[in-house]
Design a protein around this motif. Structure first.
Motif, short mmCIF file in Angstrom:
data_model
loop_
_atom_site.label_atom_id
_atom_site.label_comp_id
_atom_site.label_asym_id
_atom_site.label_seq_id
_atom_site.Cartn_x
_atom_site.Cartn_y
_atom_site.Cartn_z
N THR A 31 0.86 -1.19 0.00
CA THR A 31 0.00 0.00 0.00
C THR A 31 0.89 1.24 0.00
N THR A 74 0.34 5.36 0.48
CA THR A 74 -0.67 6.33 0.88
C THR A 74 -0.10 7.75 0.87
N ASN A 75 -0.98 8.72 0.59
CA ASN A 75 -0.59 10.12 0.60
C ASN A 75 -0.74 10.68 2.02
N GLY A 120 -3.84 9.91 3.95
CA GLY A 120 -4.20 8.52 4.17
C GLY A 120 -4.88 7.85 2.99
N LYS A 121 -5.02 8.58 1.88
CA LYS A 121 -5.65 8.00 0.70
C LYS A 121 -4.66 7.11 -0.03
N GLN A 122 -5.14 5.92 -0.42
CA GLN A 122 -4.28 4.97 -1.11
C GLN A 122 -4.10 5.36 -2.58
N THR A 172 2.78 2.08 -9.17
CA THR A 172 1.63 2.97 -9.19
C THR A 172 1.07 3.07 -10.61
N TYR A 181 4.77 10.49 0.61
CA TYR A 181 4.07 9.22 0.42
C TYR A 181 4.74 8.14 1.25
N TRP A 191 5.04 3.95 2.28
CA TRP A 191 4.84 2.54 1.91
C TRP A 191 4.43 1.72 3.14
N SER A 205 9.31 5.95 3.16
CA SER A 205 8.57 7.07 2.57
C SER A 205 9.47 7.87 1.65
#
Length: 400
Positions: free
Chosen positions: A85, A87-88, A91-93, A107, A117, A119, A136
């Motif tokens: 995963t 995420t930004n 918290g959005k994937q 991506t 971001y 990981w 990150s």
């Protein structure tokens, strides 16, 4: 020695030979084989221990000022990715997908500017052990985002001399980086090159020779995330797919006061023309390869230097940015085919101008000969054909 004694001695030697043979057999290095046909107990080779998984990242963990247009990727050696995963900061994937062998995950959407971001996930090794996927990176924060605009549009049809122009609001400092983000695909394959013009605010692509009629063209400018130098980056990608139409070439001669229209190798029109007054450098029609830029059923013309404003002319076809058009003008019919009196334009009768206007595509070449002044790189946006191929190719930022 009697015969009996000799026989006994020989018999003793034979017995010793049997014993020796048995002794050698017992010390032999040959493996013993059991009833099943397998090795009955010799030493076995030791199998190598399975390696733990090794995880790597692109961009590297902890990287800063990453260009967000490039995909982010995690890879594993000696194992597979169990879960990944990205995420930004909210918290959005980020959308992404694994490879078929589950050894990489990449991506599938662009990242944002100026964001960090993170990981997360796990990788499983061949030894069955799991290691975490973590770390990150952060993307670059541009001082300015720049938009590029194309002169061609999706689904359109253009003439055989049509250049592709990508323009920017200010000069591009890192021309090579921008040019590497550009591509032109043609069917059939067509040799061409990019060239930087207009003080590095525009980059054009043109073929070495006129396009073949019917050529399919796709231009793709992957500008998002591309560095333009000086802290500026591209705001968004732009692209277009279009078709080259029939071959139509205007051949005009200022000395003959005529203009022929040649379509697919056959002359379809031949008109008397009045060109620009050759004795006045400010009014002469320039010789050289012009390109049709646009057409207008009526067009208002002004030239304060020569004391006229808002003169409306019918069926006007623009062929340069220096004021040259092919248009109708009833007031100069008396001179058409006989004398050059215009202010640089090609004057036709309104009826002839309408016939030509109806046949025109943007990108059609207009080849003018005979005048005292030549079209040059100073004559507007579509001066691409004023360069020979060698000179044109050297204007690429990647030439070398």
């Amino acid at each position: 020695m009697t015969f009996r004694h000799l026989a006994r001695r020989r018999a003793g030697v034979a017995v010793l030979g049997v014993v020796a043979a048995l002794t050698l057999g017992a010390c032999s290095s040959e493996p013993t084989v059991n009833a099943s046909g397998t090795d009955g107990g010799g030493p076995t080779a030791e199998e190598p221990a399975a390696k733990p998984p090794t995880v790597s990242f692109t961009p590297a963990a902890g990287a800063k000022d990453v260009a967000p247009g490039d995909p982010a990727k995690v890879s594993v050696a000696d194992g597979t990715l169990s879960s990944v995963t990205l995420t930004n900061p909210d918290g959005k994937q980020v959308k992404g997908q694994p490879s078929a062998d589950k050894k990489t995950w990449s991506t599938s959407e662009d990242l944002g500017y100026g964001k960090t971001y993170t990981w997360s996930g796990q990788a499983t090794g061949a030894d069955g052990k799991q290691v975490p996927v973590g770390g990150s990176f952060s993307t670059v924060k541009p001082s300015r985002q720049v938009t590029g605009s194309l002169n061609v549009g999706d689904g359109q049809t253009y003439g055989i001399a049509m250049p592709i122009a990508l323009s920017f609001p200010s000069a591009v400092k890192d021309k090579a980086a921008v040019e590497r983000a550009l591509s032109v695909k043609t069917e059939p394959k067509t040799e061409g090159s990019w060239a930087w013009l207009d003080g590095d605010t525009s980059v054009h692509w043109r073929p070495k020779e006129y396009f073949e009629p019917g050529t399919k063209v796709t231009v793709d400018a992957q500008l998002y995330g591309a560095s333009m130098g000086g802290g500026s980056y591209g705001r968004q990608d732009v692209s277009a797919s279009f078709t080259i139409g029939r071959s139509q070439i205007v051949k005009g001669n200022t000395k003959d006061h005529t203009m022929q229209v040649v379509r697919d190798g056959k002359e379809i029109m031949d008109f008397p023309v009045s060109y620009g007054l050759d004795s006045d450098p400010g009014r002469v029609t320039h010789s050289g390869v012009h390109v049709v830029m646009s057409k207008h059923s009526t067009y208002s013309m002004s030239n304060p230097r020569y004391h006229y404003t808002d003169v409306n002319v019918p069926w006007a076809v623009r062929i340069s940015n220096n004021g040259e058009f092919i248009h109708g003008l009833a007031g100069s019919v008396w001179a058409q085919g006989k004398k050059n009196i215009s202010h640089g334009c090609l004057n036709l009768s309104p009826a002839n101008a309408k016939r030509y206007y109806d046949s025109v595509l943007p990108g059609d070449p207009v080849e003018i000969t005979g005048s005292t002044q030549k079209l040059s790189s100073k004559d507007g946006d579509y001066n691409d054909w004023t360069y020979d191929w060698t000179a044109w190719s050297k204007l690429s930022a990647l030439a070398g």
